[in-house]
Motif scaffolding. Structure first.
Motif, PDB file in Angstrom:
ATOM      1  N   GLU A  27       0.878  -1.142  -0.160  1.00  0.00           N
ATOM      2  CA  GLU A  27       0.124   0.087   0.130  1.00  0.00           C
ATOM      3  C   GLU A  27       0.695   1.140   0.006  1.00  0.00           C
ATOM      4  OE1 GLU A  27      -3.194   2.018   3.288  1.00  0.00           O
ATOM      5  OE2 GLU A  27      -3.716  -0.387   2.060  1.00  0.00           O
ATOM      6  N   ARG A  28       1.813   0.873   1.172  1.00  0.00           N
ATOM      7  CA  ARG A  28       2.810   1.919   1.023  1.00  0.00           C
ATOM      8  C   ARG A  28       3.557   2.888  -0.295  1.00  0.00           C
ATOM      9  NH1 ARG A  28       6.960   2.360   5.027  1.00  0.00           N
ATOM     10  NH2 ARG A  28       5.741   0.310   5.622  1.00  0.00           N
ATOM     11  N   ASN A  29       4.027   1.347  -0.912  1.00  0.00           N
ATOM     12  CA  ASN A  29       4.722   1.253  -2.395  1.00  0.00           C
ATOM     13  C   ASN A  29       4.486   0.684  -3.815  1.00  0.00           C
ATOM     14  OD1 ASN A  29       7.901   1.947  -0.902  1.00  0.00           O
ATOM     15  ND2 ASN A  29       6.451   0.609   0.417  1.00  0.00           N
ATOM     16  N   GLY A  30       2.997   0.522  -3.279  1.00  0.00           N
ATOM     17  CA  GLY A  30       2.474   0.244  -5.144  1.00  0.00           C
ATOM     18  C   GLY A  30       2.659   0.742  -5.704  1.00  0.00           C
ATOM     19  N   PHE A  31       2.745   2.122  -5.821  1.00  0.00           N
ATOM     20  CA  PHE A  31       2.207   2.960  -6.626  1.00  0.00           C
ATOM     21  C   PHE A  31       3.448   3.143  -7.236  1.00  0.00           C
ATOM     22  CE2 PHE A  31       2.820   7.634  -8.180  1.00  0.00           C
ATOM     23  CZ  PHE A  31       2.361   7.693  -9.110  1.00  0.00           C
ATOM     24  N   ARG A  32       5.317   3.265  -6.454  1.00  0.00           N
ATOM     25  CA  ARG A  32       6.280   3.184  -7.394  1.00  0.00           C
ATOM     26  C   ARG A  32       6.908   1.962  -7.429  1.00  0.00           C
ATOM     27  NH1 ARG A  32       7.445   5.004  -1.215  1.00  0.00           N
ATOM     28  NH2 ARG A  32       7.264   6.865  -0.987  1.00  0.00           N
ATOM     29  N   ILE A  33       6.552   0.937  -7.245  1.00  0.00           N
ATOM     30  CA  ILE A  33       6.509  -0.415  -8.208  1.00  0.00           C
ATOM     31  C   ILE A  33       6.126  -0.597  -9.363  1.00  0.00           C
ATOM     32  CG2 ILE A  33       6.375  -3.039  -7.752  1.00  0.00           C
ATOM     33  CD1 ILE A  33       6.113  -3.207  -4.648  1.00  0.00           C
ATOM     34  N   LEU A  34       5.226  -0.164  -9.514  1.00  0.00           N
ATOM     35  CA  LEU A  34       4.055   0.528 -10.879  1.00  0.00           C
ATOM     36  C   LEU A  34       4.563   0.814 -11.464  1.00  0.00           C
ATOM     37  CD1 LEU A  34       1.185  -1.408 -11.155  1.00  0.00           C
ATOM     38  CD2 LEU A  34       0.338   0.411 -10.746  1.00  0.00           C
ATOM     39  N   VAL A  35       5.601   1.340 -10.865  1.00  0.00           N
ATOM     40  CA  VAL A  35       5.704   2.884 -12.402  1.00  0.00           C
ATOM     41  C   VAL A  35       7.386   2.307 -12.549  1.00  0.00           C
ATOM     42  CG1 VAL A  35       6.480   5.215 -12.574  1.00  0.00           C
ATOM     43  CG2 VAL A  35       4.057   4.904 -11.829  1.00  0.00           C
ATOM     44  N   LEU A  36       8.048   2.511 -11.238  1.00  0.00           N
ATOM     45  CA  LEU A  36       9.251   2.163 -11.453  1.00  0.00           C
ATOM     46  C   LEU A  36       9.594   0.651 -11.750  1.00  0.00           C
ATOM     47  CD1 LEU A  36      11.093   4.147  -9.040  1.00  0.00           C
ATOM     48  CD2 LEU A  36      10.773   4.367 -10.944  1.00  0.00           C
ATOM     49  N   GLY A  37       8.890  -0.422 -11.277  1.00  0.00           N
ATOM     50  CA  GLY A  37       9.125  -1.419 -11.738  1.00  0.00           C
ATOM     51  C   GLY A  37       9.497  -2.095 -13.566  1.00  0.00           C
ATOM     52  N   PRO A  38       8.391  -1.525 -14.719  1.00  0.00           N
ATOM     53  CA  PRO A  38       8.827  -1.951 -15.841  1.00  0.00           C
ATOM     54  C   PRO A  38       9.965  -1.270 -16.027  1.00  0.00           C
ATOM     55  CG  PRO A  38       6.536  -1.480 -15.074  1.00  0.00           C
ATOM     56  CD  PRO A  38       7.199  -0.868 -14.094  1.00  0.00           C
TER      57      PRO A  38
END
Lengths: 340, 464, 278
Positions: A27-38
């Motif tokens: 929840e805290r990092n979902g957005f970061r992971i979603l954006v930076l992951g790819p």
């Protein structure tokens, strides 16, 4: 104005009572992971994967069209031969000098243009377009035009003559290397006799610096303009009430505000500079006695003309290391060491 | 101060997006139009337009393998499929010459389609780069431009080209093409390419008026390096720049050295140096380097800013007197309006009378091509006398067959074609050397042109 | 609105205009050489005659260039628009996180991302071709878009990160109170302020991708699908070059980029006003 930009309603996840640590993390990092992951995934492959592959090729025996990743013996022999060659030494000298001169000229010119255009009340768009236009032209062709301009007997020297300027520089035909310190280095530095080229400023490079700055100063101007537009009007007003002179304003008020812009420009133009290839090939080629040869040309010739894939790869690894030496400390200081 | 309405700012991006979508919509149309453009050269293939739709869809990496099996069909004209030809001829006279080859092929295989892939630049270096990547990816054109000697070596080492000996046997090329040339296209008894034509590399061009004006006699066939240097000195004393040189491109300087070297060592010595039977650390190589260094003293000060074609134009307009360059310079001189034997003359490079420095274009065939039938038609048609004639008139080179009626050629090319049949041949290193050696030599020449250090130069060559 | 700004007094303005005009003339000199050369007959389009006006206006160079460039023009649009938009969008998202949502190690990650810009393209050509074949995108415009997007990410991320750094964080803190998700904060608060960032990143990417030659030629072997730069390069032969056509071609090829500058140019100044970021 400020409140208009804010969302009017409360949207988003409402706090839940029981949460596992994983879901809390997500929840805290979902957005970061979603954006930076790819991004990290593809760059991991296309940049670091390929760098690793290049490093491997550079210590292999691969020469010729058939892939041969068999390790070289001794492992670093490609590097030692290449680093000893007068041509590659000249390339390293040239790209270092070129980058310093080019960044200085392009940034100063871009800054001056930005201030002039920003304050021009007339034909702002026209001037912006004029200074940005060279950037839209293909390097392969502008290189030819600049070669014509810097042909001593038919080019810009005719204009200099007309203006009554007596100098007839040889421009890209001038093989002179001024301020050669290799002799001094050899006596001072132990093992200095590995230097097989003149360590000075090749005059022919200056013409290339002018051409490259012409092409890219407009881009620097564009970024500075975006920065100038972002400076809060209040600052200018305050400075004006304080009775600050124009020069003082730009030095003490505008400059600090433009720092991030300057970093952007230096990094972007720096990488353009270090990879320069098209422009130099079309304009001066390797130059008299490799006076304008650059690693980009060396990599291309070694890889595709000589088919020495290992040497081409080794040269680009050295280029990367060079970048690393110059840019990593800078990035570290700017982004890691300082406040974040 | 007013804030810009946000919606206005976003109109720009929206417009861009719309533009992208429109372009995407046009895309499908565009592909068919470009395919039409691509086959516009097919004067004979009238039915090609309807049949090319599938080729546009095809990604090019999956050739239509099922069309023709391994069995060569007897009647080549029945072959269908798609032949991808790759060259570095893209414009002007080079493109015209290539079209001559393509229309000959299409007459021989009217049902076949053609992909004419070409990329110019860097004397074929860009094309070489593309080929190198495609070889790594196992996606080769069916046939591509190459040359004799060292040009073939990398392809053979990578095992990507196939012998074309049977084309020579079936079409009778062995009896009609120079043995020396066939030899240079052969390895271990198999022939690997068919030549389109031969350029002569060892020409010395001169401006007649400048020589006259300085009281220098026009050079004749037995011209020597001593006379050449003496003439350069005379011109210099008369205030005339002796040598035009397109030093902006390394190959032009390399070629000057190569031509001087051939003049010193002669054709046998040349072959021995090429084959490694003779060391480059050799008194005659040193002698050639000495002469090269002296000749460079008379070079046009603008040389580093000039390409080879600009250099020859300077000769035509009287800026400098001599230029050592292959015979592609002839077309450039004529195009500039200069008149043969009136404004300019030419002679073999000093000491190379009776020797023909070969600069040859030839096509090889991919080992794994599914279109070997078509490739055979391509190579066979390429070697026919009429095709050779048409190609070389456009290209400014000489047909490699000895049974072509050369009377249709312009006077210079007639002479060159006759010389090719009669002279001893030497294979250019600058154009057809082993890639690695070629690079070493070129780097050594660049350094020598500044330092004039013969010892260093010879050692660089010898250690390569 | 600029009246009270330092440096906008009358004398300075006149001096500024004169300086701008002189610089503009200097900047346009090489362009003048190109334009003049493009309307000369082939044998006049050379360095010797570069300063001379054409003896007669000749359109053969322009016609020749247009005939050769036309088919590839559309390919380049198909390539450059999606690639620019995608890489700028990804760069904006990345830049937002690095600037406004930093986490432990994010600066190191950012720096290592930047290093990716400096990889010399010549040596990655072979791995790129192999990779694209592996994912079945070799020879297609989509494959070329992928390559340009990937190698554009570091630059666009840098541009947006530095751009967002300037925007005060208070705006976002307010939204956190409102309970908006990070994505909502980005789309509602940052995006509307991002136009100058998009303009700069867009100009850089558009120009770079439009002018790229080396990827275009290696990723797409079929001449019908190649971008305009390959066609521009092919206007000159290997041993036979007509400079009038090449110069005309370069000017034609520059039109879309120049148009982008004209359209987007004014948003440099207008896009961000102090009122919205105070």
């Amino acid at each position: 104005m400020t409140t208009n930009a804010l969302p009017q309603s409360r949207i988003g996840p409402q706090p839940k009572r029981a949460r596992t640590s994983l879901s809390r993390f997500l929840e805290r990092n979902g957005f970061r992971i979603l954006v930076l992951g790819p991004t990290l995934l593809v760059l991991g492959i296309f940049v670091y994967g390929f760098i690793a592959y290049t490093a491997r090729v550079s210590v292999s025996q691969w020469q010729g069209l058939a892939v041969n990743l068999e390790p070289n013996d001794p492992l670093m022999s490609t590097y030692s031969e290449m680093l000893a060659s007068p041509r590659f030494q000249a390339d390293i000298r040239n790209i270092t000098i070129f980058t310093v001169l080019f960044l200085t000229l392009a940034v100063v010119l871009g800054f001056v243009l930005a201030i002039l255009v920003h304050n021009s009340l007339r034909s702002r768009g026209l001037f912006r377009g004029v200074f940005l236009f060279p950037y839209s032209l293909s390097f392969i062709v502008t290189g030819v035009v600049w070669r014509w301009i810097f042909t001593p007997s038919t080019g810009v020297n005719l204009i200099l003559d007309r203006l009554g300027i007596d100098a007839r520089p040889g421009w890209i035909t001038d093989p002179t290397v001024v301020g050669d310190v290799s002799g001094a280095l050899e006596t001072v530095v132990p093992g200095g006799d590995v230097i097989n080229t003149q360590l000075g400023i090749p005059l022919a490079l200056i013409a290339v610096v002018i051409a490259a700055s012409w092409q890219l100063a407009g881009f620097a101007m564009a970024i500075f303009l975006a920065g100038l537009a972002g400076i809060p009007e209040e600052l200018a007003e305050a400075a004006s009430l304080d009775g600050a002179k124009t020069r003082q304003y730009y030095w003490h008020v505008a400059m600090p505000q433009l720092r991030p812009m300057l970093v952007t420009i230096l990094v972007i133009l720096g990488h353009v500079s270090l990879k320069s290839f098209d422009l130099v090939v079309a304009m001066s080629g390797r130059g008299p006695g490799f006076a304008t040869d650059v690693p980009g040309i060396y990599v291309f010739e070694q890889t595709f003309r000589s088919l020495s894939f290992n040497t081409g790869a080794a040269a680009s690894i050295v280029m990367l290391l060079l970048v690393g030496i110059i840019i990593v400390p800078y990035l570290y200081r700017t982004y890691v060491g300082g406040k974040s | 101060m007013k804030a810009i309405p946000k919606t206005l700012s976003w109109k720009v991006l929206a417009a861009l997006l719309a533009l992208a979508l429109t372009a995407a919509a046009c895309g499908s149309d565009a592909e068919t139009t470009t395919t039409e453009a691509e086959v516009e050269n097919s004067e004979s293939a009238t039915d090609a337009d309807d049949g090319d739709e599938p080729t546009a869809e095809d990604d090019g990496d999956e050739p239509t393998a099922e069309d023709d099996g391994d069995e060569p069909t007897e009647d080549a004209t029945s072959s269908t499929g798609e032949l991808e030809i790759f060259s570095w001829w893209t414009s002007g006279s080079e493109d015209t010459a290539l079209q001559a080859l393509i229309s000959a092929f299409q007459a021989g295989a009217p049902n076949a389609d053609i992909i004419n892939g070409a990329v110019s630049g860097g004397g074929g270096a860009n094309a070489q780069a593309v080929l190198a990547t495609r070889i790594q990816g196992n996606d080769l054109p069916d046939t591509w431009q190459s040359g004799p000697g060292g040009r073939l070596t990398p392809y053979l080492e990578a095992d990507v080209i196939r012998p074309v000996t049977e084309v020579y046997d079936d079409a009778g090329f062995r009896d009609t093409m120079p043995a020396g040339l066939i030899e240079s296209l052969s390895v271990d008894g198999e022939i690997y390419a068919v030549a389109t034509g031969a350029h002569r590399g060892n020409n010395l061009w001169y401006n007649k008026a400048l020589l006259d004006g300085a009281g220098v006699d026009a050079p004749a066939g037995d011209y020597t390096n001593e006379q050449f240097l003496a003439d350069l000195a005379t011109l210099d004393a008369a205030g005339v720049t002796g040598l035009c040189l397109g030093a902006n491109q390394a190959f032009a300087v390399d070629e000057l050295f190569e031509n001087i070297l051939l003049g010193v060592v002669g054709p046998e010595g040349w072959a021995a140096l090429r084959d490694g039977d003779r060391s480059w650390d050799d008194p005659e190589v040193r002698e050639a380097a000495e002469i090269f260094g002296q000749v460079l003293d008379y070079v046009d000060p603008d040389a580093s800013a000039l390409t080879w074609d600009q250099a020859i134009l300077r000769l035509a307009d009287g800026t400098c007197a001599f230029n050592s360059m292959g015979d592609w310079a002839y077309g450039e001189l004529i195009n500039s309006g200069a008149v043969d034997n009136e404004d300019f003359g030419y002679v073999n490079q000093p000491g190379t009378d009776g020797v023909f420095m070969l600069v040859v274009d030839a096509f090889v065939v991919a080992k794994d091509t599914p279109n070997w039938d078509l490739a055979k038609v391509w190579l066979t048609e390429m070697g026919q006398p009429e095709t050779q004639l048409e190609f070389n008139i456009a290209k400014g080179a000489s047909p490699v067959r000895n049974d072509v009626d050369t009377s249709a050629l312009p006077p210079y090319q007639q002479g060159a074609a006759d010389a090719l049949a009669a002279d001893a041949t030497a294979l250019s290193i600058v154009h057809h050397g082993e890639p690695a050696f070629q690079t070493v030599m070129s780097e050594a020449v660049t350094i020598f042109a500044q330092t004039k250090d013969v010892e260093q130069f010879v050692q660089a060559l010898a250690s390569a | 609105m600029t009246d009270r700004k330092p440096g906008s007094n009358r004398k300075a303005r006149v001096v500024g205009l004169v300086a701008l005009s002189i610089l503009a003339v200097v900047f346009l000199t090489p362009v003048y050489v190109m334009v003049v050369a493009s309307v000369k007959p082939p044998n006049q389009a050379d360095a010797i005659y570069m300063w001379q006006l054409p003896e007669s206006l000749e359109t053969s160079g322009i016609e020749q260039a247009w005939a050769k460039l036309k088919p590839n023009f559309v390919n380049s649009l198909l390539l450059v628009l999606p690639a620019t938009i995608i890489s700028s969008t990804i760069g904006a998202l990345n830049g937002f996180i690095f600037a406004k949502m930093p986490f432990r190690g994010s600066n190191v990650l950012f720096a290592s991302l930047l290093l990716g810009m400096f990889i010399p393209y010549q040596v990655v050509l072979i791995p790129i071709v192999r990779f694209l074949q592996y994912v079945n995108l070799y020879g297609s415009i989509s494959g070329l878009i992928l390559v340009h997007v990937v190698y554009g990410i570091p630059i666009t991320t840098l541009i947006f990160r530095n751009y967002y750094e300037q925007i005060p964080s208070e705006i976002l803190e307010a939204s956190q109170v409102d309970g908006a998700t990070p994505f909502q904060a980005f789309t509602r608060l940052m995006l509307p302020l991002s136009l100058p960032g998009f303009v700069v990143a867009g100009i850089f990417q558009f120009t770079n991708i439009w002018n790229d030659f080396i990827f275009g030629i290696t990723v797409i072997p079929d001449p019908a699908k190649q971008p305009i730069t390959v066609a521009l390069n092919n206007l000159s032969g290997t041993l036979s070059i007509e400079w009038n056509a090449v110069m005309a071609g370069a000017l034609i090829a520059a039109i879309p980029t120049a148009l982008v500058y004209v359209v987007l140019g004014k948003y440099f100044v207008q896009g961000l006003t102090s009122g919205s970021v105070k």
